[in-house]
Motif scaffolding. Structure first.
Motif, PDB file in Angstrom:
ATOM      1  N   SER A 130       0.829  -1.196   0.000  1.00  0.00           N
ATOM      2  CA  SER A 130       0.000   0.000   0.000  1.00  0.00           C
ATOM      3  C   SER A 130       0.861   1.242   0.000  1.00  0.00           C
ATOM      4  CB  SER A 130      -0.930   0.014   1.214  1.00  0.00           C
ATOM      5  OG  SER A 130      -0.183   0.024   2.419  1.00  0.00           O
ATOM      6  N   SER A 131       0.245   2.336  -0.413  1.00  0.00           N
ATOM      7  CA  SER A 131       0.937   3.623  -0.401  1.00  0.00           C
ATOM      8  C   SER A 131       1.086   4.109   1.032  1.00  0.00           C
ATOM      9  CB  SER A 131       0.136   4.634  -1.218  1.00  0.00           C
ATOM     10  OG  SER A 131      -1.170   4.778  -0.678  1.00  0.00           O
ATOM     11  N   PRO A 132       2.117   4.885   1.305  1.00  0.00           N
ATOM     12  CA  PRO A 132       2.290   5.427   2.650  1.00  0.00           C
ATOM     13  C   PRO A 132       1.229   6.469   2.964  1.00  0.00           C
ATOM     14  CG  PRO A 132       3.952   6.322   1.184  1.00  0.00           C
ATOM     15  CD  PRO A 132       3.218   5.278   0.402  1.00  0.00           C
ATOM     16  N   ALA A 133       1.031   6.738   4.242  1.00  0.00           N
ATOM     17  CA  ALA A 133       0.036   7.719   4.667  1.00  0.00           C
ATOM     18  C   ALA A 133       0.414   9.111   4.186  1.00  0.00           C
ATOM     19  CB  ALA A 133      -0.087   7.704   6.189  1.00  0.00           C
ATOM     20  N   GLY A 134      -0.596   9.928   3.914  1.00  0.00           N
ATOM     21  CA  GLY A 134      -0.364  11.315   3.550  1.00  0.00           C
ATOM     22  C   GLY A 134      -0.237  11.578   2.070  1.00  0.00           C
ATOM     23  N   GLU A 135      -0.285  10.555   1.238  1.00  0.00           N
ATOM     24  CA  GLU A 135      -0.157  10.738  -0.207  1.00  0.00           C
ATOM     25  C   GLU A 135      -1.521  11.054  -0.828  1.00  0.00           C
ATOM     26  OE1 GLU A 135       2.679  10.642  -1.894  1.00  0.00           O
ATOM     27  OE2 GLU A 135       3.898  10.160  -0.135  1.00  0.00           O
ATOM     28  N   ASP A 136      -1.520  11.877  -1.881  1.00  0.00           N
ATOM     29  CA  ASP A 136      -2.762  12.132  -2.615  1.00  0.00           C
ATOM     30  C   ASP A 136      -3.233  10.873  -3.335  1.00  0.00           C
ATOM     31  OD1 ASP A 136      -2.966  14.758  -1.821  1.00  0.00           O
ATOM     32  OD2 ASP A 136      -1.942  15.557  -3.589  1.00  0.00           O
ATOM     33  N   GLU A 166      -7.264  -1.548  -4.885  1.00  0.00           N
ATOM     34  CA  GLU A 166      -8.093  -0.361  -4.926  1.00  0.00           C
ATOM     35  C   GLU A 166      -7.190   0.865  -4.922  1.00  0.00           C
ATOM     36  OE1 GLU A 166     -11.893  -0.366  -2.710  1.00  0.00           O
ATOM     37  OE2 GLU A 166     -11.131   1.470  -1.764  1.00  0.00           O
ATOM     38  N   ALA A 167      -7.566   1.882  -5.677  1.00  0.00           N
ATOM     39  CA  ALA A 167      -6.768   3.103  -5.764  1.00  0.00           C
ATOM     40  C   ALA A 167      -7.685   4.311  -5.763  1.00  0.00           C
ATOM     41  CB  ALA A 167      -5.909   3.102  -7.026  1.00  0.00           C
ATOM     42  N   SER A 168      -7.231   5.387  -5.083  1.00  0.00           N
ATOM     43  CA  SER A 168      -8.001   6.625  -4.983  1.00  0.00           C
ATOM     44  C   SER A 168      -7.121   7.811  -5.352  1.00  0.00           C
ATOM     45  CB  SER A 168      -8.547   6.820  -3.561  1.00  0.00           C
ATOM     46  OG  SER A 168      -9.382   5.756  -3.182  1.00  0.00           O
ATOM     47  N   TYR A 169      -7.746   8.792  -6.045  1.00  0.00           N
ATOM     48  CA  TYR A 169      -6.989   9.990  -6.413  1.00  0.00           C
ATOM     49  C   TYR A 169      -7.949  11.174  -6.526  1.00  0.00           C
ATOM     50  CZ  TYR A 169      -3.679  13.085  -8.718  1.00  0.00           C
ATOM     51  OH  TYR A 169      -2.860  14.146  -9.019  1.00  0.00           O
ATOM     52  N   PRO A 170      -7.562  12.355  -5.977  1.00  0.00           N
ATOM     53  CA  PRO A 170      -8.405  13.552  -6.104  1.00  0.00           C
ATOM     54  C   PRO A 170      -8.293  14.145  -7.510  1.00  0.00           C
ATOM     55  CG  PRO A 170      -6.418  14.065  -4.857  1.00  0.00           C
ATOM     56  CD  PRO A 170      -6.399  12.581  -5.103  1.00  0.00           C
ATOM     57  N   VAL A 171      -9.183  13.747  -8.396  1.00  0.00           N
ATOM     58  CA  VAL A 171      -9.106  14.191  -9.786  1.00  0.00           C
ATOM     59  C   VAL A 171      -9.406  15.687  -9.904  1.00  0.00           C
ATOM     60  CG1 VAL A 171      -9.602  11.941 -10.768  1.00  0.00           C
ATOM     61  CG2 VAL A 171     -11.494  13.423 -10.128  1.00  0.00           C
ATOM     62  N   LEU A 172     -10.216  16.224  -8.990  1.00  0.00           N
ATOM     63  CA  LEU A 172     -10.471  17.652  -8.853  1.00  0.00           C
ATOM     64  C   LEU A 172     -10.342  17.980  -7.370  1.00  0.00           C
ATOM     65  CD1 LEU A 172     -13.604  18.025 -11.182  1.00  0.00           C
ATOM     66  CD2 LEU A 172     -11.259  18.742 -11.695  1.00  0.00           C
ATOM     67  N   PRO A 173     -10.074  19.238  -7.022  1.00  0.00           N
ATOM     68  CA  PRO A 173      -9.865  19.553  -5.603  1.00  0.00           C
ATOM     69  C   PRO A 173     -10.933  18.996  -4.655  1.00  0.00           C
ATOM     70  CG  PRO A 173      -9.287  21.444  -6.942  1.00  0.00           C
ATOM     71  CD  PRO A 173      -9.851  20.422  -7.883  1.00  0.00           C
ATOM     72  N   PRO A 174     -12.256  19.059  -5.019  1.00  0.00           N
ATOM     73  CA  PRO A 174     -13.228  18.494  -4.082  1.00  0.00           C
ATOM     74  C   PRO A 174     -13.672  17.069  -4.420  1.00  0.00           C
ATOM     75  CG  PRO A 174     -14.380  19.868  -5.646  1.00  0.00           C
ATOM     76  CD  PRO A 174     -12.939  19.830  -6.075  1.00  0.00           C
ATOM     77  N   LEU A 175     -13.189  16.476  -5.521  1.00  0.00           N
ATOM     78  CA  LEU A 175     -13.707  15.210  -6.022  1.00  0.00           C
ATOM     79  C   LEU A 175     -12.612  14.149  -6.061  1.00  0.00           C
ATOM     80  CD1 LEU A 175     -16.196  13.780  -7.295  1.00  0.00           C
ATOM     81  CD2 LEU A 175     -15.277  14.443  -9.538  1.00  0.00           C
TER      82      LEU A 175
END
Length: 767
Positions: free
Chosen positions: A403-409, A455-464
């Motif tokens: 997994s990615s480390p904590a604090g990453e976008d 599973e992967a997550s990324y803020p594609v827009l500042p609020p989304l």
């Protein structure tokens, strides 16, 4: 949903802990205190409240600096008493509950203790939309949003995955054991699989127990109550060799006489006879590496029995024709000795390492379950039939994640999973007056499951934030079993494999600092099954469900109110349902499994937690569930001569249309000594059917339960004295019902009762 309330400046904090206490809310007197219409009003009010509160929260956002992690202090511009942020680990990392795009209910150890939840069978009194039933011998059947397994015998998989400290539990009887020294419980609704080693269609229950600590902590409780209840529980944790090596040990015993009386010999059943212990060692030589070893042992000798009545046909039972009397529910009249001897033990090893930009976690688990039980199966004081069952189950699981480390976008988790199951069993169903017995032997039932998930997550827009995930599953099972009766025998030797890919897509939109909205589409998969102890010559194929879900999550009014709303629609196909077929050896009607139906499920869930004044708090949740068979044109009903009927459009079993739970607490100081807290809780559910035919005979009408607790705690939070009562209205209700049709034992119904009124005193001390 749960949080813990603490005044500013007090140092005791706990991530994911709950409201320590609740005050009794004014309710109407006599009978059931809430009906379906009241729940509808409460649910609609909750929906409106979430929306209106969101507007108020948006107005307050500019003036409020909401904390991003659990904080014991107040939010800016509020009183000193606020709700702590809810932090859970359901997504493999510590996150705020409102930042997770899935419906989750979280309950801390404090709330479980205050609510008197001592095993998994009582979770439905905390989480709306969850039902727990008990079958013969103490098997537990968990249903979430109307999705649950109709098979508790060897050969199948639960529809709701239960994990304890990350280790998947296959045995249904293992669900309620080891339920002590619990830090919190997370109930995830809907399909799971992109983050967990074992996939599930209905949801997941994660039980997290107490961890080793770098400072010494210890405590214990002693409880006495009616039905001669005596319960003891204790734990100790702290350093063994500095901060590098720490440990924790916890123990529990519980024993009472039981509330189902046998008028034939005076025995009692459906009580408790449990003893368990758990130990953990945690080694952390540096912040980037740790190993944790855990082991537990549990013994359970409590016999769980139903009470018996005539079946829907109304025909007298054989012993009634001989002058026998059916006792008043929930008592029984049995002439055969009922006993149970079950042991479950297990070990696990967790390794975590920082590989420099990537976090590695390995979780290895082993469980061993043995059961030896004998039961009176005719429900009468004539020895018409009785059973002896001996089972052994061994499971090994291995999960490896990166997994990615904590604090990453960009947040991601990827993993592989392996699970092996080895089961053997023996069951003898004797018919003494016929001088014969039906004997089933399962010398070999094995299963292997392999999975790759991520599973992967990324803020594609500042609020989304966009989240995508997927799981590829490969499962194989084999069974060899034999059955003999009256000198004849038959056997089956079967094996089958299944594959599946289950994707998931979610969007999380941050409306403001206090309010998030989400939408999720996910697919769930439950592997195929064999029907242990019932030869049917084939496997049933996997179930699949597609879940469409949207919701709002809020932390409002300076963090004095949290309110969540979710709405969902589920397409449920290839249901593994119980059918009846003729046993070629005995000629009797026998329960079998088949993929015979499709269903659609839709509903709304609301939960809230609120701090009204410095001493007054309330919490609650409600669920509306419209769960119907979409297509099942030929369900066989043995009560109507084995004819086939369409049950399309009927309500799914174990899926009440409305369910709700509410609690309130009021805490006041008692001079300089400490604090007195009064807690009141009420839970209600509408009619629950236990068969597909929507027959009121095999159902439980709507009912409510009232619990209360008065707790005194000293100023140092060391001593605690509690006086408590559960089911104060002494409601007789059932959570399971079955019918049996036999030329030997007659036509009868078996009904599994909930516990009646119980009360007692608990004394606790913390070092």
């Amino acid at each position: 949903m749960s949080t813990e309330l603490r005044p500013h400046g007090r140092r005791k904090t706990s991530i994911g802990r709950d409201l320590q206490s609740r005050k009794t809310k004014a309710m109407t007197q006599g009978g059931e205190l809430m009906n379906g219409k009241m729940i509808k009003l409460a649910l609609m009010a909750g929906v409106a409240g979430v929306s209106l509160a969101g507007e108020a929260g948006a107005q307050d956002t500019a003036a409020q600096a909401a904390p991003t992690t659990a904080q014991p202090g107040p939010a800016a511009g509020t009183s000193d008493f606020v709700l702590e942020e809810i932090i859970v680990t359901a997504t493999r990392r510590a996150e705020r509950l409102r930042d997770i795009p899935v419906s989750i209910a979280a309950f801390g150890g404090a709330q479980l203790e205050q609510s008197g939840v001592f095993d998994v069978t009582q979770l439905d009194r905390l989480a709306a939309g969850v039902q727990v039933a008990t079958a013969y011998g103490g098997y537990q059947r968990i249903t979430v949003r109307g999705i649950g397994s109709q098979q508790v015998m060897p050969g199948g998989n639960p529809s709701v995955a239960v994990h304890r400290d990350g280790v998947y539990l296959q045995a249904n009887s293992d669900f309620g054991l080891g339920f002590f020294d619990v830090e919190r419980i997370e109930v995830l609704r809907g399909p799971q699989g992109t983050l967990y080693g074992r996939n599930a269609t209905g949801g997941a229950v994660n039980v997290i127990t107490g961890a080793p600590t770098t400072t010494f902590k210890a405590g214990g409780t002693v409880t006495i109550g009616n039905y001669n209840l005596v319960e003891t529980e204790g734990y100790a944790a702290g350093p063994i060799a500095g901060d590098e090596l720490t440990g924790r040990i916890a123990v529990k015993t519980r024993k009472d006489d039981g509330f189902v009386r046998n008028i034939h010999n005076g025995d009692a059943y459906n009580g408790s006879d449990f003893a368990g212990a758990r130990a953990k060692l945690h080694y952390e030589p540096n912040p980037g590496f740790s190993i944790e070893l855990a082991a537990d042992f549990n013994r359970d000798n409590a016999v769980a029995l139903p009470y018996f009545t005539r079946a829907r046909t109304g025909n007298p039972l054989p012993f009634e024709n001989s002058g026998g009397i059916l006792p008043a529910p929930p008592n029984v009249n049995l002439d055969y000795r009922n006993r149970k001897d079950a042991t479950i033990w297990g070990t696990s090893a967790t390794i975590q390492a920082d590989l420099g930009g990537v976090d590695l976690k390995s979780l290895t688990g082993y469980r061993n379950y043995k059961l030896d039980t004998s039961l009176d199966t005719d429900g009468q004081s004539l020895d018409l039939s009785h059973s002896v069952t001996v089972e052994s189950l061994k499971q090994i699981s291995q999960e490896l994640t990166l997994s990615s480390p904590a604090g990453e976008d960009f947040k991601w988790v990827a993993g592989v999973f392996y699970f092996h199951l080895d089961t053997d069993g023996y069951r003898s169903l004797a018919f003494p007056q016929r001088g014969t017995a039906q004997i089933n032997i399962i010398p070999g039932l094995e299963g292997d499951a392999y999975a790759v998930f991520g599973e992967a997550s990324y803020p594609v827009l500042p609020p989304l934030t966009l989240t995508v995930g997927g799981r590829f599953s490969y499962e194989k099972k084999s069974i060899f079993q034999t059955q003999s009766f009256a000198g004849a025998s038959q056997s089956e030797n079967l094996d089958e494999t299944w594959k599946d890919f289950s994707p998931k897509v979610s969007l999380l939109y941050e409306i403001n600092d206090s309010m998030n909205a989400y939408a999720t589409v996910s697919k769930g998969f439950k592997g195929g099954a064999f029907n242990g102890y019932a030869l049917q010559g084939r496997a049933v194929q996997p179930e699949k469900v597609i879940n469409y879900e949207a919701g709002l999550k809020n932390s409002l009014f300076g963090n004095r109110l949290t309110a969540n709303l979710s709405a969902f629609y589920m397409d449920y196909t290839n249901l593994q349902v119980s059918i009846y077929q003729t046993n070629p050896l005995t000629g009797a009607s026998t329960a079998a499994l088949a993929n015979a139906a499709t269903a659609r499920i839709k509903g709304i869930e609301v939960d809230f937690d609120a701090r009204l004044t410095d001493g007054l708090s309330i919490h609650g949740n409600a669920s509306y569930l419209d769960a119907k068979f979409e297509s099942w044109p030929n369900a066989i009903d043995p009560a109507r001569g084995g004819a086939s009927f369409s049950v399309s459009g009927n309500q799914l079993p174990y899926a009440p249309e409305w369910s709700a739970n509410i609690g309130a607490s009021y805490a006041i100081p008692v001079g300089d000594w400490g604090t007195a807290t009064l807690l009141g809780e009420y839970s209600y559910r509408t009619r629950t059917y236990f068969s597909a035919f929507e027959d009121n005979f095999l159902s439980q009408a709507g009912y409510g339960l009232v619990n209360a607790r008065l707790t005194f705690e000293d100023a140092d939070e060391r001593w605690q004295l509690a006086i408590w009562g559960k089911n104060l209205g002494d409601k007789l209700a059932i959570n399971e019902a079955l019918e049996n049709y036999s030329a030997i034992t007659g036509q009868r119904a078996t009904l599994f009762p909930i516990a009646p009124r119980t009360y007692g005193v608990t004394v606790g001390y913390k070092f």
